[in-house]
Design an enzyme around this catalytic site. Structure first.
Site, PDB file in Angstrom:
ATOM      1  N   LYS A 206       0.865  -1.192   0.000  1.00  0.00           N
ATOM      2  CA  LYS A 206       0.000   0.000   0.000  1.00  0.00           C
ATOM      3  C   LYS A 206       0.891   1.227   0.000  1.00  0.00           C
ATOM      4  O   LYS A 206       1.812   1.322   0.823  1.00  0.00           O
ATOM      5  CB  LYS A 206      -0.887  -0.023   1.244  1.00  0.00           C
ATOM      6  CG  LYS A 206      -1.504   1.338   1.616  1.00  0.00           C
ATOM      7  CD  LYS A 206      -2.588   1.183   2.644  1.00  0.00           C
ATOM      8  CE  LYS A 206      -2.954   2.503   3.310  1.00  0.00           C
ATOM      9  NZ  LYS A 206      -4.133   2.413   4.161  1.00  0.00           N
ATOM     10  N   LYS A 208       1.054   5.183   0.684  1.00  0.00           N
ATOM     11  CA  LYS A 208       0.401   6.377   1.233  1.00  0.00           C
ATOM     12  C   LYS A 208       0.650   7.524   0.265  1.00  0.00           C
ATOM     13  O   LYS A 208       1.783   7.965   0.061  1.00  0.00           O
ATOM     14  CB  LYS A 208       1.002   6.685   2.611  1.00  0.00           C
ATOM     15  CG  LYS A 208       0.559   7.960   3.275  1.00  0.00           C
ATOM     16  CD  LYS A 208      -0.930   8.062   3.462  1.00  0.00           C
ATOM     17  CE  LYS A 208      -1.552   6.915   4.211  1.00  0.00           C
ATOM     18  NZ  LYS A 208      -3.005   6.969   4.357  1.00  0.00           N
ATOM     19  N   ASP A 236      -3.473   5.176  -1.375  1.00  0.00           N
ATOM     20  CA  ASP A 236      -4.355   5.872  -0.417  1.00  0.00           C
ATOM     21  C   ASP A 236      -3.919   7.328  -0.260  1.00  0.00           C
ATOM     22  O   ASP A 236      -3.037   7.637   0.544  1.00  0.00           O
ATOM     23  CB  ASP A 236      -4.287   5.156   0.944  1.00  0.00           C
ATOM     24  CG  ASP A 236      -5.085   5.884   2.013  1.00  0.00           C
ATOM     25  OD1 ASP A 236      -5.863   6.801   1.677  1.00  0.00           O
ATOM     26  OD2 ASP A 236      -4.934   5.521   3.202  1.00  0.00           O
ATOM     27  N   ASN A 238      -5.654   9.690   1.073  1.00  0.00           N
ATOM     28  CA  ASN A 238      -6.379  10.337   2.178  1.00  0.00           C
ATOM     29  C   ASN A 238      -7.195  11.538   1.721  1.00  0.00           C
ATOM     30  O   ASN A 238      -7.066  12.651   2.263  1.00  0.00           O
ATOM     31  CB  ASN A 238      -5.425  10.737   3.306  1.00  0.00           C
ATOM     32  CG  ASN A 238      -5.036   9.558   4.177  1.00  0.00           C
ATOM     33  OD1 ASN A 238      -3.854   9.225   4.284  1.00  0.00           O
ATOM     34  ND2 ASN A 238      -6.002   8.896   4.776  1.00  0.00           N
ATOM     35  N   GLU A 261      -7.992   3.739  -2.224  1.00  0.00           N
ATOM     36  CA  GLU A 261      -8.502   4.031  -0.881  1.00  0.00           C
ATOM     37  C   GLU A 261      -8.706   5.536  -0.718  1.00  0.00           C
ATOM     38  O   GLU A 261      -7.775   6.317  -0.929  1.00  0.00           O
ATOM     39  CB  GLU A 261      -7.466   3.502   0.124  1.00  0.00           C
ATOM     40  CG  GLU A 261      -7.931   3.476   1.561  1.00  0.00           C
ATOM     41  CD  GLU A 261      -6.892   2.766   2.446  1.00  0.00           C
ATOM     42  OE1 GLU A 261      -6.352   1.719   2.033  1.00  0.00           O
ATOM     43  OE2 GLU A 261      -6.610   3.285   3.539  1.00  0.00           O
ATOM     44  N   ASN A 284     -11.279   4.340   5.020  1.00  0.00           N
ATOM     45  CA  ASN A 284     -11.252   4.440   6.472  1.00  0.00           C
ATOM     46  C   ASN A 284     -11.516   5.892   6.862  1.00  0.00           C
ATOM     47  O   ASN A 284     -11.189   6.320   7.957  1.00  0.00           O
ATOM     48  CB  ASN A 284      -9.913   3.975   7.059  1.00  0.00           C
ATOM     49  CG  ASN A 284      -8.740   4.816   6.612  1.00  0.00           C
ATOM     50  OD1 ASN A 284      -8.109   4.483   5.615  1.00  0.00           O
ATOM     51  ND2 ASN A 284      -8.438   5.910   7.314  1.00  0.00           N
ATOM     52  N   ASP A 308     -11.093  -0.959  12.042  1.00  0.00           N
ATOM     53  CA  ASP A 308      -9.988  -0.598  12.944  1.00  0.00           C
ATOM     54  C   ASP A 308     -10.568  -0.645  14.344  1.00  0.00           C
ATOM     55  O   ASP A 308     -11.406   0.196  14.701  1.00  0.00           O
ATOM     56  CB  ASP A 308      -9.465   0.810  12.609  1.00  0.00           C
ATOM     57  CG  ASP A 308      -8.266   1.199  13.481  1.00  0.00           C
ATOM     58  OD1 ASP A 308      -8.178   0.710  14.626  1.00  0.00           O
ATOM     59  OD2 ASP A 308      -7.439   2.010  13.027  1.00  0.00           O
ATOM     60  N   HIS A 335      -7.377  -1.170   8.793  1.00  0.00           N
ATOM     61  CA  HIS A 335      -6.608   0.072   8.815  1.00  0.00           C
ATOM     62  C   HIS A 335      -5.615   0.073   9.974  1.00  0.00           C
ATOM     63  O   HIS A 335      -5.823  -0.610  10.976  1.00  0.00           O
ATOM     64  CB  HIS A 335      -7.620   1.217   8.990  1.00  0.00           C
ATOM     65  CG  HIS A 335      -7.063   2.540   9.353  1.00  0.00           C
ATOM     66  ND1 HIS A 335      -7.034   3.026  10.633  1.00  0.00           N
ATOM     67  CD2 HIS A 335      -6.516   3.507   8.590  1.00  0.00           C
ATOM     68  CE1 HIS A 335      -6.506   4.241  10.633  1.00  0.00           C
ATOM     69  NE2 HIS A 335      -6.180   4.555   9.411  1.00  0.00           N
ATOM     70  N   ASN A 337      -2.740   2.767  12.341  1.00  0.00           N
ATOM     71  CA  ASN A 337      -1.952   3.968  12.648  1.00  0.00           C
ATOM     72  C   ASN A 337      -0.686   3.470  13.335  1.00  0.00           C
ATOM     73  O   ASN A 337      -0.611   2.296  13.691  1.00  0.00           O
ATOM     74  CB  ASN A 337      -2.726   4.901  13.596  1.00  0.00           C
ATOM     75  CG  ASN A 337      -3.662   5.849  12.846  1.00  0.00           C
ATOM     76  OD1 ASN A 337      -4.862   5.855  13.085  1.00  0.00           O
ATOM     77  ND2 ASN A 337      -3.107   6.637  11.964  1.00  0.00           N
TER      78      ASN A 337
HETATM   79  O1  LIG Z   1       0.278   7.282   9.408  1.00  0.00           O
HETATM   80  C1  LIG Z   1      -0.182   8.027   8.538  1.00  0.00           C
HETATM   81  O2  LIG Z   1       0.331   9.074   8.179  1.00  0.00           O
HETATM   82  C2  LIG Z   1      -1.461   7.572   7.858  1.00  0.00           C
HETATM   83  O3  LIG Z   1      -1.848   8.463   6.880  1.00  0.00           O
HETATM   84  C3  LIG Z   1      -2.555   7.374   8.880  1.00  0.00           C
HETATM   85  O4  LIG Z   1      -2.678   8.510   9.691  1.00  0.00           O
HETATM   86  C4  LIG Z   1      -3.897   7.052   8.268  1.00  0.00           C
HETATM   87  O5  LIG Z   1      -4.863   7.050   9.281  1.00  0.00           O
HETATM   88  C5  LIG Z   1      -4.023   5.704   7.675  1.00  0.00           C
HETATM   89  O6  LIG Z   1      -2.959   4.914   7.659  1.00  0.00           O
HETATM   90  C6  LIG Z   1      -4.931   5.557   6.464  1.00  0.00           C
HETATM   91  O7  LIG Z   1      -5.010   4.494   5.911  1.00  0.00           O
HETATM   92  O8  LIG Z   1      -5.630   6.512   6.114  1.00  0.00           O
HETATM   93 MG   LIG Z   2      -6.570   5.044   4.552  1.00  0.00          MG
END
Ligand SMILES: O=C([O-])[C@@H](O)[C@@H](O)[C@H](O)[C@@H](O)C(=O)[O-]
Ligand SMILES: [Mg+2]
Length: 439
Positions: A206, A208, A236, A238, A261, A284, A308, A335, A337
Site C-alpha cells: 500500500k 500512502k 491511499d 487520504n 482508498e 477508512n 480498525d 486500517h 496507525n
Molecule cells: O500514518 C499516517 O500518516 C497515515 O496516513 C494514517 O494517519 C492514516 O490514518 C491511515 O494509515 C490511512 O489508511 O488513512
Molecule cells: Mg486510509
C-alpha cells in the site's frame, strides 16, 4: 466442561464465577521513535504517542489494551477508567454503557491521534476500545484460551499484512538519519518496497499518497507494478483529490490497483468516483462509525471498509461491522496507525477470527525501531508477510515493564502531547498549507 474446569492457567476460582470485577486501571502514555513519514496533512513527528492500558481485577489477573496517546483522548480514558472500577470484565456490554455514561458530560477538548485522517468516529467506541481488548485479554487468561477463541474461533493460523509504503525524508531535522533513507520519487518508493518485501515477505503493498501531484504517484504505482508484477497494490491519498482528479487517476490505474482508498472526501464524492472508475474503492475516512454505514451503502460509495478496532469500539464491535459488510456484500480490510505490540496482537486475533476479513491488513509495524516495544519479544513475528496467531491465553503477549517505563520516560522527555503532522510540517516549512482536496 465447566468454566472452573477450563481454567488451568490462572486457576479461576469458584468465587469469581459470577463476576470478575475491575479493581483499578493504569493508563501509561508512551512515546516511540517514528521516522519522517509524509502524508497529505504533513509529516510524522519524531515520536508517535500511544497509551498503554492495564486493567486490574479481583481475580488477580491484569488485562492489556493499547490506544491513541493524545492529551484529549487520555483525559477521556481516565473518565472512563473511573466509571469502570467495579465493572465485571465478562460483561463488556455494561462496560460500554458505563463508558458512554461517563462521557455524556464530556467537555474534553482535543483530538484523538488520527491527525484529521479519520473524521466523526464515535467517541464512546474510541474510548471503549482498549478496555474491551483488556477485558477479553483477562477473560482469555482466566479461561486458558486465546482471544481469537472468545471471538468465535480462529479460521486462519496466521494473518497476512501489507507492506505500508510512505514517501519520507532521510531524517527529521536535527536527528540522526534512520536506516530507511529518503523516498521522494518512484525509485525511492520501489527501493523502500524492496527492503520491506525482502525483510518481511509482504504479499501486498500500500502506498500512502496525497503527498505529491497525482502524476508522480501514478508513476510510483506503475514502477511498483513493474518491480512486483504479482503483488496486489493499493494507493491511499487520504482524500487529497477532487472527484475529477480521482476519476482521471482511477482510469489511468485500470487493472493495476487491488483497490483505491479514499481518493476524495465524503460519501457523496466517493459515490461519484465509484460510478466512474474501474477498481473497487475502499475507505477508512468516510465510513468510520456505525452511523456512516447506511448512507454509504445507500449512496453506493464504497466497495471495501477498512475496520480498525481502535475506533470501531474494540474487537467485538469490529465483528459487528464485519457482519454488516458480509450482509451487504462489501469487502472488509483493516486500517492502522503507528502502533506497538498490544495493538498488533489484538489486530491479529480479530483478523484471525473474522472469516470475511480476507484482504492483507495494514500495519505501521516496520516503521518502529525493532527494540522499542512494550511487549516482550517473541510472541509476534512476521513470516512470509504474516503473523502467526498467538495460542497462549488472552492476547498472548506479556508487558515488558522496563520498556514501558523507558517509553513512558521518553513520552515525558519528548514534550509532545498530541499528534500534529501539520503543525510539525509548518514549523519546518512555514509556507506549508493544509488543503482538502489538494489536487
Ligand atoms: O500514518 C499516517 O500518516 C497515515 O496516513 C494514517 O494517519 C492514516 O490514518 C491511515 O494509515 C490511512 O489508511 O488513512
Ligand atoms: Mg486510509
Amino acid at each position: 466442561m465447566s468454566v472452573a474446569d477450563a481454567a488451568p492457567v490462572t486457576g479461576l476460582s469458584s468465587e469469581h464465577l459470577g463476576q470478575v470485577a475491575i479493581t483499578g486501571i493504569t493508563i501509561t502514555p508512551v512515546a516511540f521513535a517514528d521516522p519522517p513519514l509524509l502524508n497529505t496533512v504533513g509529516v510524522h513527528e519524531p515520536f508517535a504517542l500511544r497509551a498503554i492500558v492495564q486493567v486490574h481485577t479481583d481475580a488477580g489477573v491484569t488485562g492489556l489494551g493499547e490506544t491513541y496517546g493524545d492529551a484529549g483522548h487520555l483525559q477521556r480514558l481516565h473518565l472512563a477508567a473511573e466509571a469502570l472500577t467495579g465493572a465485571d470484565v465478562f460483561n463488556i456490554n455494561r462496560m460500554r454503557q458505563a463508558v458512554a455514561r461517563a462521557l455524556a458530560a464530556d467537555t474534553v477538548q482535543g483530538g484523538h491521534g488520527m491527525s484529521g485522517m479519520v473524521t466523526g468516529s464515535s467517541t464512546a467506541d474510541r474510548v471503549l476500545s482498549p478496555f474491551d481488548v483488556a477485558a477479553l485479554d483477562i477473560q482469555g487468561k482466566l479461561l486458558g484460551r486465546p482471544v481469537s477463541d472468545l471471538l468465535g474461533g480462529a479460521v486462519r493460523d496466521s494473518v497476512a499484512f501489507s507492506g505500508y509504503l510512505f514517501y519520507k525524508w532521510a531524517t527529521h531535522p536535527g536527528f540522526e538519519p534512520d536506516p530507511w533513507g529518503p523516498a521522494l520519487d518512484p525509485d525511492g518508493i520501489v527501493a523502500q518496497a524492496r527492503t520491506m518485501v525482502d525483510g518481511y515477505g509482504f504479499s501486498a503493498l500500500k502506498l500512502k499518497g496525497g503527498v505529491f501531484a497525482p502524476d508522480q504517484e501514478v508513476a510510483a504505482i506503475k514502477a511498483l507494478r513493474e518491480e512486483f508484477p504479482d503483488l496486489p497494490l493499493r494507493l491511499d491519498p487520504n482524500a487529497a483529490w477532487t472527484v475529477e482528479t480521482s476519476i482521471k487517476v482511477g482510469k489511468e490505474l485500470d487493472g493495476v490497483l487491488e483497490y483505491l482508498e479514499d481518493p476524495t472526501p465524503g460519501i457523496e464524492g466517493m459515490a461519484e468516483v465509484r460510478a466512474n472508475v474501474p477498481m473497487p474503492l475502499a475507505t477508512n475516512m468516510c465510513v468510520v462509525s456505525f452511523n456512516d454505514v447506511p448512507p454509504a451503502i445507500a449512496a453506493g460509495a464504497v466497495d471495501v471498509i477498512l475496520s480498525d478496532h481502535h475506533f470501531w469500539g474494540g474487537l467485538r464491535r469490529s465483528q459487528t461491522l464485519a457482519g454488516l459488510t458480509e450482509t451487504f456484500g462489501l469487502g472488509l480490510s483493516m486500517h492502522s496507525n503507528s502502533h506497538l505490540g498490544i495493538s498488533l496482537a489484538a489486530m491479529v486475533h480479530l483478523a484471525a477470527a473474522t472469516p470475511n476479513l480476507d484482504y492483507a491488513c495494514d500495519t505501521h509495524w516496520p516503521w518502529k525501531k525493532g527494540d522499542e516495544d512494550i511487549v516482550a519479544p517473541g510472541a509476534l513475528t512476521f513470516t512470509d508477510g504474516a503473523v502467526a496467531v498467538p495460542t497462549a491465553p488472552g492476547l498472548g503477549v506479556e508487558l515488558d515493564a522496563d520498556n514501558l517505563e523507558k517509553l513512558h520516560r521518553q513520552y515525558l522527555d519528548c514534550g509532545l502531547t498530541s499528534r500534529d503532522d501539520t503543525g510539525y510540517m509548518q514549523r519546518i516549512d512555514p509556507d506549508y498549507t493544509l488543503e482538502s482536496p489538494r489536487w
